[in-house]
Design a protein around this motif. Structure first.
Motif, mmCIF file in Angstrom:
data_model
loop_
_atom_site.group_PDB
_atom_site.id
_atom_site.type_symbol
_atom_site.label_atom_id
_atom_site.label_comp_id
_atom_site.label_asym_id
_atom_site.label_seq_id
_atom_site.Cartn_x
_atom_site.Cartn_y
_atom_site.Cartn_z
ATOM 1 N N LEU A 1 0.818 -1.215 0.000
ATOM 2 C CA LEU A 1 0.000 0.000 0.000
ATOM 3 C C LEU A 1 0.853 1.266 0.000
ATOM 4 N N PRO A 2 1.778 1.449 0.941
ATOM 5 C CA PRO A 2 2.590 2.673 0.894
ATOM 6 C C PRO A 2 3.468 2.756 -0.350
ATOM 7 N N THR A 3 3.912 1.620 -0.871
ATOM 8 C CA THR A 3 4.715 1.631 -2.095
ATOM 9 C C THR A 3 3.896 2.126 -3.276
ATOM 10 N N LEU A 4 2.699 1.572 -3.434
ATOM 11 C CA LEU A 4 1.828 1.975 -4.537
ATOM 12 C C LEU A 4 1.414 3.436 -4.410
ATOM 13 N N CYS A 5 1.154 3.861 -3.180
ATOM 14 C CA CYS A 5 0.751 5.250 -2.985
ATOM 15 C C CYS A 5 1.872 6.214 -3.364
ATOM 16 N N GLU A 6 3.094 5.892 -3.019
ATOM 17 C CA GLU A 6 4.203 6.758 -3.409
ATOM 18 C C GLU A 6 4.311 6.840 -4.929
ATOM 19 N N LEU A 7 4.178 5.708 -5.594
ATOM 20 C CA LEU A 7 4.258 5.699 -7.058
ATOM 21 C C LEU A 7 3.090 6.450 -7.690
ATOM 22 N N SER A 8 1.967 6.513 -6.986
ATOM 23 C CA SER A 8 0.767 7.169 -7.510
ATOM 24 C C SER A 8 0.650 8.623 -7.082
ATOM 25 N N GLY A 9 1.633 9.125 -6.346
ATOM 26 C CA GLY A 9 1.590 10.507 -5.892
ATOM 27 C C GLY A 9 0.577 10.757 -4.797
ATOM 28 N N ILE A 10 0.280 9.722 -4.029
ATOM 29 C CA ILE A 10 -0.701 9.831 -2.942
ATOM 30 C C ILE A 10 0.032 9.913 -1.607
ATOM 31 N N THR A 11 -0.242 10.951 -0.837
ATOM 32 C CA THR A 11 0.401 11.101 0.464
ATOM 33 C C THR A 11 -0.402 10.377 1.533
ATOM 34 N N LEU A 12 0.307 9.825 2.496
ATOM 35 C CA LEU A 12 -0.320 9.061 3.580
ATOM 36 C C LEU A 12 0.033 9.660 4.939
ATOM 37 N N ASN A 13 0.195 10.960 4.977
ATOM 38 C CA ASN A 13 0.646 11.606 6.206
ATOM 39 C C ASN A 13 -0.302 11.386 7.376
ATOM 40 N N ASP A 14 -1.594 11.291 7.097
ATOM 41 C CA ASP A 14 -2.571 11.140 8.178
ATOM 42 C C ASP A 14 -2.926 9.688 8.444
ATOM 43 N N LYS A 15 -2.231 8.758 7.793
ATOM 44 C CA LYS A 15 -2.528 7.334 7.961
ATOM 45 C C LYS A 15 -1.425 6.678 8.781
ATOM 46 N N ASP A 16 -1.828 5.961 9.809
ATOM 47 C CA ASP A 16 -0.890 5.271 10.685
ATOM 48 C C ASP A 16 -0.784 3.824 10.216
ATOM 49 N N LEU A 17 0.276 3.500 9.476
ATOM 50 C CA LEU A 17 0.446 2.172 8.886
ATOM 51 C C LEU A 17 1.643 1.462 9.487
ATOM 52 N N ASP A 18 1.678 0.143 9.313
ATOM 53 C CA ASP A 18 2.860 -0.635 9.681
ATOM 54 C C ASP A 18 3.809 -0.792 8.489
ATOM 55 N N GLY A 19 3.262 -0.786 7.287
ATOM 56 C CA GLY A 19 4.079 -0.967 6.095
ATOM 57 C C GLY A 19 4.879 0.276 5.756
ATOM 58 N N LYS A 20 5.917 0.091 4.952
ATOM 59 C CA LYS A 20 6.777 1.185 4.496
ATOM 60 C C LYS A 20 7.001 1.057 2.994
ATOM 61 N N SER A 21 7.263 2.174 2.356
ATOM 62 C CA SER A 21 7.448 2.171 0.910
ATOM 63 C C SER A 21 8.703 1.392 0.506
ATOM 64 N N MET A 22 8.550 0.589 -0.541
ATOM 65 C CA MET A 22 9.652 -0.196 -1.089
ATOM 66 C C MET A 22 9.961 0.223 -2.526
ATOM 67 N N VAL A 23 9.719 1.500 -2.845
ATOM 68 C CA VAL A 23 9.984 1.979 -4.203
ATOM 69 C C VAL A 23 11.439 1.769 -4.581
ATOM 70 N N ASN A 24 12.354 2.003 -3.658
ATOM 71 C CA ASN A 24 13.769 1.826 -3.977
ATOM 72 C C ASN A 24 14.110 0.375 -4.292
ATOM 73 N N LEU A 25 13.414 -0.550 -3.659
ATOM 74 C CA LEU A 25 13.615 -1.971 -3.983
ATOM 75 C C LEU A 25 13.136 -2.247 -5.402
ATOM 76 N N LEU A 26 11.954 -1.714 -5.757
ATOM 77 C CA LEU A 26 11.439 -1.922 -7.104
ATOM 78 C C LEU A 26 12.350 -1.298 -8.158
ATOM 79 N N LYS A 27 12.996 -0.206 -7.795
ATOM 80 C CA LYS A 27 13.934 0.424 -8.726
ATOM 81 C C LYS A 27 15.155 -0.442 -8.989
ATOM 82 N N GLY A 28 15.382 -1.408 -8.095
ATOM 83 C CA GLY A 28 16.542 -2.272 -8.251
ATOM 84 C C GLY A 28 17.832 -1.656 -7.750
ATOM 85 N N GLU A 29 17.744 -0.731 -6.795
ATOM 86 C CA GLU A 29 18.947 -0.090 -6.264
ATOM 87 C C GLU A 29 19.846 -1.124 -5.599
ATOM 88 N N THR A 30 21.099 -1.121 -5.984
ATOM 89 C CA THR A 30 22.036 -2.127 -5.476
ATOM 90 C C THR A 30 22.350 -1.941 -4.003
#
Length: 457
Positions: free
Chosen positions: A331-360
């Motif tokens: 959820l946080p990964t998709l939201c970052e890619l979609s330009g959706i902010t989650l500032n008011d949402k208290d989640l356990d998950g974290k964005s994995m955009v850098n993993l999807l980018k394949g950063e070494t």
């Protein structure tokens, strides 16, 4: 003066419309396919020797395969709540599999559908909901503009193989946009579900191809009892389960082809994964996993799912990763890619955009991940995915597999506190707790902190 004012107003409106159109075109679509009880090794590229799945193979070549993707609990409803809210079962209190008429997910936890709809996306769910079957908890109440499907597992019906008397009290209804269109489904209705959900999805994609959309497609297969469209009966050559996998693969291919045909595949995040591992007690009607145990356990055979993600602007084609992440991170990964902010949402998950980018030099942002079974916290995996600590807990191991739709027999066992080195022992065979006391101590501290946060009450 009036003419000039009208002219300026028209120009402003036109500029606003063009800006909104450009924004809509820039925001990616999301297609999220969530299979039910599919084994890690059911599809290509994880396994090419059991089932012929060319469309999944093609999708993997066009995107990335993630070999260490997990769910936090290996049971239907708990896994779905984690996916759609980005939160652990301990937070949402959705454990196990909900029954018909159960209240379901509390409205205090925003779903992916609600978040995306609030941000201008058209949203749809076609398939199995299983997050509530009472007023206010059904999918059309929880952020999905268009819906069709069933509200709980399709084995919860009058033809249940083990307990038809109990489950026969509940009609298995098929809903469409908040209305019941089949009051009590029969086998012929179930045989057409995979194709039916696919047709709904294709129509939704065509209708919304010029606007950003979220399509959540939680197929109810390959969960038992197995049902197959007539076009695929006996076609796989490896039995009924293989036929089901073949039909699912065909549906995935149709959706991928449609996205390409409408010219929107480059602007669509296309995800295929499963809610948990295979239900091994059903023998030849269950999927395949090389890992220990299966569904309903905290071993990797239960919580590790196959994952393929295609998103051409970000993910290199035919790539793969052994980095660890969990469904709560989607959820946080998709939201970052979609330009959706989650500032008011208290989640356990974290964005994995850098993993999807394949950063070494990718570094997982989690210190740990927590694994539960029902309302019991049972295991901790460190953020890097190497070490896994099981707290002493009971589990059911398959003693004898069933055959042709019949359930087998379980043996109740107890696992003592065990530390497994998943990097060198991915099958969780060798307890190395005494060899690595400091690592055990660290993971135990994570366990205590998570328990205090979510389970102490």
């Amino acid at each position: 003066m009036k003419v000039r004012t009208l002219y300026l107003f028209a120009v402003i409106c036109l500029q606003s419309s063009l800006t909104n159109l450009a924004l809509a075109q820039e925001r990616p679509n999301v297609v999220l396919i969530f299979l039910d009880d599919s084994g890690w090794a059911d599809f290509e590229p994880n396994n090419k020797s059991v089932h012929y799945t060319p469309n999944m193979g093609e999708l993997a070549k066009e995107g990335g395969t993630y070999h260490n993707f997990y769910v936090p609990q290996a049971v239907c409803s708990a896994s779905r709540a984690a996916l759609l809210t980005g939160s652990y079962p301990g937070r949402t209190k959705i454990f196990g599999a909900l029954k018909p008429k159960d209240k379901g997910l509390e409205r205090t936890f925003a779903t992916m559908g609600e978040i995306y709809r609030e941000n201008g996306y058209r949203t749809a769910l076609f398939g199995k909901w299983h997050l509530g079957d009472s007023d206010g908890t059904r999918p059309w109440d929880r952020g999905f503009d268009e819906t069709a499907g069933i509200l709980y597992s399709h084995d919860m019906w009058k033809h249940h193989p083990d307990d038809p008397e109990t489950w026969g009290k509940y009609p298995l209804q098929f809903w469409e946009n908040g209305k019941v269109i089949i009051e009590d489904m029969e086998e012929v209705d179930q045989q057409n579900l995979t194709n039916r959900f696919t047709e709904y999805a294709l129509q939704f994609i065509e209708k919304n191809k010029n606007d950003p959309f979220l399509l959540y497609l939680p197929f109810n297969m390959p969960h038992v009892p197995l049902f197959i469209g007539k076009e695929f009966e006996g076609k796989s050559g490896v039995g009924k389960y293989g036929d089901v996998i073949m039909e699912l693969d065909h549906s995935i291919g149709r959706i991928n082809k449609a996205l390409k045909g409408f010219g929107i595949d480059n602007n669509t995040i296309f995800i295929v994964t499963s809610d948990n591992g295979p239900w091994l007690s059903y023998g030849n009607h269950a999927g395949k996993t090389p890992f220990r145990e299966g569904k309903t356990t905290s071993f990797d055979g239960g919580i590790k799912s196959s994952l393929i993600v295609k998103y051409p602007p970000l993910i290199q084609p035919d790539s793969f990763s052994n980095d660890t992440f969990f469904s709560i991170d989607l959820l946080p990964t998709l939201c970052e890619l979609s330009g959706i902010t989650l500032n008011d949402k208290d989640l356990d998950g974290k964005s994995m955009v850098n993993l999807l980018k394949g950063e070494t030099d990718f570094k997982n942002p989690h210190e740990y991940y927590a694994i539960s079974n029902l309302n019991n916290l049972e295991a901790i995996i460190d953020g890097d995915g190497r070490w896994k600590l099981h707290i002493t807990h009971p589990y059911k191991s398959v003693l004898q597999q069933g055959n042709d739709g019949g359930s087998g027999k379980y043996k109740q066992q107890t696992l003592e506190m065990s530390l497994f080195d998943l990097q060198n022992d991915p099958f969780e065979r060798h307890n190395v707790r005494e060899m690595y006391p400091e690592i055990t101590k660290k993971l135990w501290s994570y366990y205590k902190a998570h328990f205090e946060k979510y389970y102490a009450d």
